[in-house]
Design a protein around this motif. Structure first.
Motif, PDB file in Angstrom:
ATOM      1  N   GLY A  39       0.796  -1.348  -0.044  1.00  0.00           N
ATOM      2  CA  GLY A  39       0.030   0.195  -0.070  1.00  0.00           C
ATOM      3  C   GLY A  39       0.914   1.063  -0.056  1.00  0.00           C
ATOM      4  N   PHE A  40       2.096   1.414  -0.091  1.00  0.00           N
ATOM      5  CA  PHE A  40       2.993   2.334   0.040  1.00  0.00           C
ATOM      6  C   PHE A  40       2.589   3.304  -1.174  1.00  0.00           C
ATOM      7  CE2 PHE A  40       6.596   5.253  -0.222  1.00  0.00           C
ATOM      8  CZ  PHE A  40       6.706   5.573   1.291  1.00  0.00           C
ATOM      9  N   CYS A  41       2.766   2.763  -2.244  1.00  0.00           N
ATOM     10  CA  CYS A  41       2.568   3.456  -3.455  1.00  0.00           C
ATOM     11  C   CYS A  41       1.258   3.837  -3.908  1.00  0.00           C
ATOM     12  CB  CYS A  41       3.225   2.567  -4.602  1.00  0.00           C
ATOM     13  SG  CYS A  41       2.055   1.239  -5.094  1.00  0.00           S
ATOM     14  N   THR A  42       0.434   3.305  -3.099  1.00  0.00           N
ATOM     15  CA  THR A  42      -1.242   3.381  -3.694  1.00  0.00           C
ATOM     16  C   THR A  42      -1.692   4.631  -3.586  1.00  0.00           C
ATOM     17  OG1 THR A  42      -1.529   1.052  -2.649  1.00  0.00           O
ATOM     18  CG2 THR A  42      -3.447   2.447  -3.376  1.00  0.00           C
ATOM     19  N   PRO A  43      -1.447   5.654  -2.673  1.00  0.00           N
ATOM     20  CA  PRO A  43      -2.211   7.174  -2.683  1.00  0.00           C
ATOM     21  C   PRO A  43      -1.437   7.613  -4.011  1.00  0.00           C
ATOM     22  CG  PRO A  43      -1.369   6.562  -0.696  1.00  0.00           C
ATOM     23  CD  PRO A  43      -0.775   5.474  -1.340  1.00  0.00           C
ATOM     24  N   GLY A  44      -0.238   7.497  -4.315  1.00  0.00           N
ATOM     25  CA  GLY A  44       0.199   8.157  -5.476  1.00  0.00           C
ATOM     26  C   GLY A  44      -0.353   7.608  -6.825  1.00  0.00           C
ATOM     27  N   PHE A  45      -0.771   6.435  -6.869  1.00  0.00           N
ATOM     28  CA  PHE A  45      -1.406   6.091  -8.060  1.00  0.00           C
ATOM     29  C   PHE A  45      -2.764   6.311  -8.010  1.00  0.00           C
ATOM     30  CE2 PHE A  45       1.844   2.420  -8.421  1.00  0.00           C
ATOM     31  CZ  PHE A  45       1.869   2.115  -9.681  1.00  0.00           C
ATOM     32  N   ILE A  46      -3.548   6.396  -6.956  1.00  0.00           N
ATOM     33  CA  ILE A  46      -4.907   6.836  -6.990  1.00  0.00           C
ATOM     34  C   ILE A  46      -5.069   8.301  -7.548  1.00  0.00           C
ATOM     35  CG2 ILE A  46      -7.033   7.483  -5.324  1.00  0.00           C
ATOM     36  CD1 ILE A  46      -6.576   4.535  -5.704  1.00  0.00           C
ATOM     37  N   MET A  47      -3.851   9.109  -7.072  1.00  0.00           N
ATOM     38  CA  MET A  47      -3.995  10.662  -7.359  1.00  0.00           C
ATOM     39  C   MET A  47      -3.668  11.039  -8.798  1.00  0.00           C
ATOM     40  SD  MET A  47      -5.146  11.349  -4.429  1.00  0.00           S
ATOM     41  CE  MET A  47      -5.571  13.022  -4.799  1.00  0.00           C
ATOM     42  N   SER A  48      -2.682  10.248  -9.308  1.00  0.00           N
ATOM     43  CA  SER A  48      -2.579   9.830 -10.792  1.00  0.00           C
ATOM     44  C   SER A  48      -3.646   9.496 -11.617  1.00  0.00           C
ATOM     45  CB  SER A  48      -1.317   9.001 -11.192  1.00  0.00           C
ATOM     46  OG  SER A  48      -0.195   9.802 -10.671  1.00  0.00           O
ATOM     47  N   ILE A  49      -4.289   8.544 -11.276  1.00  0.00           N
ATOM     48  CA  ILE A  49      -5.338   7.845 -12.053  1.00  0.00           C
ATOM     49  C   ILE A  49      -6.791   8.730 -11.905  1.00  0.00           C
ATOM     50  CG2 ILE A  49      -6.684   5.690 -12.393  1.00  0.00           C
ATOM     51  CD1 ILE A  49      -4.348   4.343 -11.050  1.00  0.00           C
ATOM     52  N   LEU A  50      -6.769   9.452 -10.810  1.00  0.00           N
ATOM     53  CA  LEU A  50      -7.827  10.338 -10.998  1.00  0.00           C
ATOM     54  C   LEU A  50      -7.963  11.363 -11.869  1.00  0.00           C
ATOM     55  CD1 LEU A  50      -8.641  11.215  -7.042  1.00  0.00           C
ATOM     56  CD2 LEU A  50     -10.203  10.058  -8.547  1.00  0.00           C
ATOM     57  N   GLN A  51      -6.656  12.163 -12.073  1.00  0.00           N
ATOM     58  CA  GLN A  51      -6.656  12.885 -13.198  1.00  0.00           C
ATOM     59  C   GLN A  51      -6.702  12.368 -14.561  1.00  0.00           C
ATOM     60  OE1 GLN A  51      -2.883  15.183 -13.852  1.00  0.00           O
ATOM     61  NE2 GLN A  51      -3.785  16.440 -15.540  1.00  0.00           N
ATOM     62  N   PHE A  52      -6.055  11.000 -14.918  1.00  0.00           N
ATOM     63  CA  PHE A  52      -5.911  10.380 -15.947  1.00  0.00           C
ATOM     64  C   PHE A  52      -7.503   9.924 -16.177  1.00  0.00           C
ATOM     65  CE2 PHE A  52      -5.913   5.820 -17.792  1.00  0.00           C
ATOM     66  CZ  PHE A  52      -5.482   6.248 -19.183  1.00  0.00           C
ATOM     67  N   LEU A  53      -8.402   9.438 -15.399  1.00  0.00           N
ATOM     68  CA  LEU A  53      -9.705   8.718 -15.845  1.00  0.00           C
ATOM     69  C   LEU A  53     -10.586  10.123 -15.948  1.00  0.00           C
ATOM     70  CD1 LEU A  53     -10.200   5.500 -13.691  1.00  0.00           C
ATOM     71  CD2 LEU A  53      -9.708   5.895 -16.241  1.00  0.00           C
ATOM     72  N   GLY A  54     -10.435  11.405 -15.512  1.00  0.00           N
ATOM     73  CA  GLY A  54     -11.130  12.450 -15.391  1.00  0.00           C
ATOM     74  C   GLY A  54     -11.034  12.938 -16.977  1.00  0.00           C
TER      75      GLY A  54
END
Lengths: 164, 296
Positions: A104-119
């Motif tokens: 789970g260490f990397c997960t917040p960074g992935f989530i924030m990146s993907i939020l913009q990407f899927l938006g």
């Protein structure tokens, strides 16, 4: 001018005013000055993506910005992604359901990146998903389940409304 | 890994920024997107007395095309260039190259002026500037001057920018009808700096022969370089497969790459030939299809 500078910014909809040293990294400001420790710090030179946050809706490395540069701006961190009642965002739910995280260490960074990407790209191809994930490193999953999670979140039309 | 202490200034005019740079006499660094400078500070490879942050100066974030020239303000983010219909229409080579810069999170923040001023020899924008014979707009205490790529890039991470000067814009000429361009690079991992990158631009005459061609390569020397021998060889010839292969082989012979941790000189030479061949073929095809100007 090494002395602290007073800055104000909005993080997850809440307004903060703090005095910071000019050399204070935005990542350390978020974690130490605001106590929002969901944003993780990995490499501190812009490679791993663990510290990614949204700045005015854009995913940025918070270790490659100074806190003083965020003065007057609006940020979103992982703490602002789920609903206030704790209900997971569909993207977070997809990560859980698809086993898109282990430590789970990397997960917040992935989530924030993907939020913009899927938006911006609500119906991506697998190649586009892989390209979008290339700026975040994960040492546990082998990425396959993360790609599956993005696919599921896209299918659920997650990320499109209310992001950015 | 935290930055060393520094004074911080966020001027709101170019004149104020230049005045600050002059007062620190070479001991201040300009920060815009910070995507190259912040790692250097975090590693403490750079220890400036002061940072002059130009993000708050209005009027440095713009993209405009007129008079056969695309002009981009220094603080314009890579991501804005990538998304711009004006750039796609007037400088497709730039639109193609900018997508290779880092990852989208880096492009959200990194700036055009910053990439040019940082002068990494493998970075995309200096290569495009070199290929298109564009110019850097520089503002200093005495006013505004311009510099071509060869006047601007001196050596590794070193430019002719004075310590009290600021890059305020970058200009790329629009190529016009009958031209084509292409950008090719190879990096070990997505988002890494290129081992070798090639920008090609050419114009075909009515008979389909090469009227002129420009080839610029990065990652093969201390600054981006033009492949003058191959350019000369191609002029007046039809860009068929055999001719392009010969030109690509000439490029491999006229560059001087070095071996390092990432690739041997031999490998870089081979890569330069392969990427040149691909870039030329694509550029020639695009030129034959009618050229670049005006298709938005």
């Amino acid at each position: 001018m090494h002395e602290p500078v007073t800055i104000s910014c909005t993080v997850n909809g809440r307004h903060y005013t703090r005095a910071v040293e000019p050399r204070r990294l935005l990542s350390d400001f978020i974690r130490h000055d605001l106590g929002l420790t969901g944003t993780h710090v990995g490499c501190e030179h812009g490679v791993c993506g663990a510290c990614t946050v949204l700045l005015e809706g854009d995913a940025v490395r918070s270790c490659l910005m100074l806190a003083v540069q965020a003065d007057g701006l609006s940020l979103m961190t992982i703490e602002g992604v789920a609903s206030p009642d704790g209900t997971l965002h569909p993207l977070q739910a997809a990560f859980r359901e698809q086993h898109g995280l282990q430590c789970g260490f990397c997960t917040p960074g992935f989530i924030m990146s993907i939020l913009q990407f899927l938006g911006e790209n609500p119906a991506p191809t697998d190649a586009e998903i892989r390209e979008a994930l290339s700026g975040n490193l994960c040492r546990c999953t082998g990425y396959v389940q993360i790609i599956a999670a993005v696919r599921q979140a896209a299918a659920a039309k997650a990320g499109a409304p209310g992001v950015g | 890994m935290k930055p060393p202490p520094f004074s911080y200034h966020a001027p709101i005019t170019v004149a104020e920024a230049i005045d600050l740079l002059g007062r620190y006499d070479g001991d201040a660094k300009v920060v815009a997107g910070g995507q190259s400078l912040l790692p250097l500070l975090n590693f403490r490879l750079s220890r400036p007395a002061a940072l002059v942050d130009i993000n708050r100066i209005p009027g440095l974030d713009y993209i405009r095309a007129d008079g056969g020239m695309l002009e981009i303000g220094a603080v314009t983010r890579h991501r804005a260039v990538e998304r711009s219909a004006v750039v796609a229409a007037h400088c497709p080579l730039l639109a193609e190259a900018v997508r290779h810069i880092g990852h989208f999170q880096i492009r959200n923040r990194g700036t055009i002026g910053g990439s040019i001023a940082h002068a990494d020899p493998a970075a995309e924008l200096p290569i495009v500037l070199t290929a298109l014979e564009g110019e850097v707009v520089i503002t200093g205490p005495g006013g505004v001057r311009t510099a071509t790529a060869s006047e601007f890039f001196i050596t590794l991470f070193t430019t002719s920018l004075g310590s009290d000067e600021l890059v305020t814009a970058v200009r790329f000429p629009t190529l016009g009808p009958g031209t084509g361009s292409a950008f090719q690079e190879l990096a070990r991992r997505s988002g890494d700096f290129a081992l070798v990158a090639v920008a090609a631009a050419l114009a075909l005459d009515e008979a389909g022969a090469v009227r002129w061609v420009r080839l610029a390569l990065g990652g093969v020397d201390l600054v981006p370089v033009r492949a003058a021998g191959a350019e000369e060889f191609l002029a007046g010839k039809r860009p068929d497969a055999a001719t392009l292969a010969e030109a690509a082989a000439l490029v491999a012979g006229e560059i001087n790459p070095e071996s390092d941790l990432h690739a041997t000189a031999e490998y870089r030479r081979q890569l330069a030939a392969v990427l040149t061949g691909e870039a030329l073929e694509t550029a020639a095809r695009r030129a034959a299809e009618g050229g670049e100007c005006g298709h938005a």
